[in-house]
Design an enzyme around this catalytic site. Structure first.
Site, PDB file in Angstrom:
ATOM      1  N   CYS A   1       0.836  -1.198   0.000  1.00  0.00           N
ATOM      2  CA  CYS A   1       0.000   0.000   0.000  1.00  0.00           C
ATOM      3  C   CYS A   1       0.879   1.261   0.000  1.00  0.00           C
ATOM      4  O   CYS A   1       1.584   1.504  -0.966  1.00  0.00           O
ATOM      5  CB  CYS A   1      -0.973  -0.029   1.170  1.00  0.00           C
ATOM      6  SG  CYS A   1      -2.392   1.075   0.928  1.00  0.00           S
TER       7      CYS A   1
ATOM      8  N   HIS B   1      -3.555  -5.426   0.903  1.00  0.00           N
ATOM      9  CA  HIS B   1      -3.358  -5.875   2.279  1.00  0.00           C
ATOM     10  C   HIS B   1      -3.841  -7.321   2.395  1.00  0.00           C
ATOM     11  O   HIS B   1      -4.724  -7.764   1.655  1.00  0.00           O
ATOM     12  CB  HIS B   1      -4.158  -5.016   3.261  1.00  0.00           C
ATOM     13  CG  HIS B   1      -3.744  -3.586   3.310  1.00  0.00           C
ATOM     14  ND1 HIS B   1      -2.545  -3.191   3.865  1.00  0.00           N
ATOM     15  CD2 HIS B   1      -4.370  -2.456   2.887  1.00  0.00           C
ATOM     16  CE1 HIS B   1      -2.451  -1.871   3.788  1.00  0.00           C
ATOM     17  NE2 HIS B   1      -3.535  -1.401   3.191  1.00  0.00           N
TER      18      HIS B   1
END
Length: 509
Positions: A348, A433
């Site tokens: 991310c 994630h």
């Protein structure tokens, strides 16, 4: 036990004498205990402040702790379980996520000056809907219910307890000391109307002979008129999803877990760079669950020297984190690793930092900022947030994950595709994630990392992260079943607030 047509199910609020007293653990434990008894139960937290979040199947962002509690309850997490999520962007402001979607950035003063109070109706409606569709709802408070400066605008502790007439159990961490004073003081600082809902106490993290504690528990009941409903022992390695990434202990082992001996000849060392405003640090839990994998959080360049894999995690402040990396010499250390062919993984915000540049007129308003230049990626920070639950394939294995980001990545060519990101040499980057929780992919990735690092490490063929998580949740259920007065807890859930609980002066107006 059944909620029935048009009838609200039972409920209970788990409050705490302090932050980190153990509310999340107790809430999850009660949910698992009830689920094992066949009760249809759901968790709930009206307002959560956390950088550790999750995306539900309908695309809503909620606190990761509530997703974990839903797993404990054996139900699918939804936005109803955490209607208000605050994601800190600095010491004084947070992004407000309402019913799973961001609605703006707000200062703490602005939130408590009016916005929070207007959300009580939404929070109460979500709780009522859960109670209509479940036999029981176990609510978690936040901080302490005795934060008297915030009581007027409270929507997560006594505010929601009063609105829904929920009995309240207060958890105290005895390992910190002062638990009797904390129980008494928490109760005595509440108004008479709030005190009417405080039904008992739970001692958490006790070490030693419980018979030595019993005289104090008897005196506490004499002083307050309220029983202690259990003494939970100090237990290592529960591995639950924590709420606050700002509190991760640097240079400490993940979750106090004991590293199992390696399946192959050597250990594999993973260094997670503890960037400012670190988010979703639970991404590395699946690595820590692997036998022979040692995971550490680090904040100094020299701590990367012996790492076989460096992980750059997510962050709520990507540009700020980049500046921090450069100031501390970590950026140069990571670049040297990449030049030497030593593995680096960015997730991310970490992925975005590894790219060529970041255009940010939204989050930091810094304009165009150079990235580390290790991946052929350019990032533009968008106003709209991407929230998704993607499924794909990498290294020949199926991968599931979830996305929470404002950055839009453009691959400029030259790298090999990797999930939604790319790989260049030994540097990997993705917005996903949770991808490492996919067992087959995690093993394949670790084999590649070990080869690049020159380690004789072999991932164990049978490690199931999902099974380990279930074992941990069962341990939480065992804590409640074996060390709490479950009959008394069930009476509170089914029958509500006991009548005649005494007032403890001085109280608040």
């Amino acid at each position: 036990m059944s909620s029935g047509e048009g009838r609200l199910g039972g409920g209970l609020l788990v409050a705490g004498t302090t932050s980190d007293a153990g509310k999340s653990v107790v809430t999850a434990g009660i949910c698992r205990w009830l689920a094992r008894k066949g009760v249809k139960v759901a968790p709930f937290k009206g307002q959560n402040m956390s950088l550790n979040s999750f995306v539900t199947r309908e695309g809503a962002e909620i606190g990761r702790a509530q997703a974990m509690q839903a797993a404990a309850a054996r139900v699918e997490p939804t936005a109803l379980m955490n209607p208000v999520l605050l994601k800190p962007g600095s010491d004084s402001s947070s992004q407000v996520v309402l019913m799973g979607k961001p609605v703006g950035e707000m200062s703490a003063r602005g939130y408590h000056a009016g916005r929070q109070e207007t959300l009580l109706g939404t929070v109460a409606d979500c709780l009522a809907e859960l109670r209509r569709t479940h036999d029981a709802v176990i609510c978690e408070g936040a901080g302490s219910p005795a934060e008297i400066n915030l009581r007027r605008t409270d929507i997560v502790n006594m505010g929601i307890a009063r609105t829904a007439r929920l009995p309240v159990v207060v958890v105290g961490d005895i390992d910190r000391g002062g638990v009797f004073a904390s129980f008494f003081g928490t109760t005595a600082l509440l108004s008479a109307a709030d005190q009417e809902l405080i039904a008992g106490y739970l001692v958490n993290k006790f070490r030693g002979d419980v018979t030595l504690l019993e005289p104090g528990l008897d005196m506490l009941k004499d002083l307050t008129g309220r029983p202690t409903l259990g003494v939970l022992p100090f237990t290592h390695g529960l591995g639950i999803d924590e709420e606050d990434g700002l509190r991760v202990s640097l240079r400490g082992a993940v979750r106090e877990s004991v590293v199992a001996p390696p399946y192959g000849a050597e250990l594999l060392r993973v260094a997670v760079v503890a960037v400012p405003l670190m988010s979703n640090f639970t991404d590395v839990d699946a690595l820590a669950a692997e036998p022979g994998v040692v995971v550490r959080f680090v904040d100094r360049a020299e701590e990367l020297a012996d790492a076989d894999l460096v992980v750059l995690p997510g962050t709520r402040g990507t540009v700020r984190a980049l500046r921090w990396l450069r100031e501390r010499g970590l950026a140069d250390a990571i670049s040297r690793r990449a030049a030497e062919g030593r593995p680096v993984l960015g997730i991310c915000g970490g992925f975005q930092m590894l790219g060529e540049r970041i255009e940010d007129d939204v989050e930091s308003k810094a304009g165009t900022v150079d990235g580390l230049g290790l991946l052929p990626v350019r990032v533009r920070v968008a106003v709209d947030k991407t929230l998704a639950r993607p499924v794909g394939e990498a290294l020949g294995e199926r991968v599931e994950g979830y996305e929470i980001h404002h950055g839009v990545a453009e691959l400029t060519g030259g790298g090999e595709p990797f999930l939604d990101g790319c790989r260049s040499g030994s540097v990997w980057g993705t917005h996903w994630h949770g991808s490492l929780e996919s067992d087959g992919f995690r093993r394949a990735f670790l084999r590649r990392v070990a080869a690049d690092a020159g380690r004789s490490f072999i991932p164990a063929p049978d490690t199931s992260f999902g099974a380990l998580r279930e074992e941990q949740l069962d341990r939480l259920g065992d804590l409640i079943e074996e060390h709490a007065d479950t009959a008394a807890l069930m009476r509170l859930i089914e029958d509500g607030v006991p009548p005649g609980l005494p007032f403890i002066p001085p109280g608040m107006p």
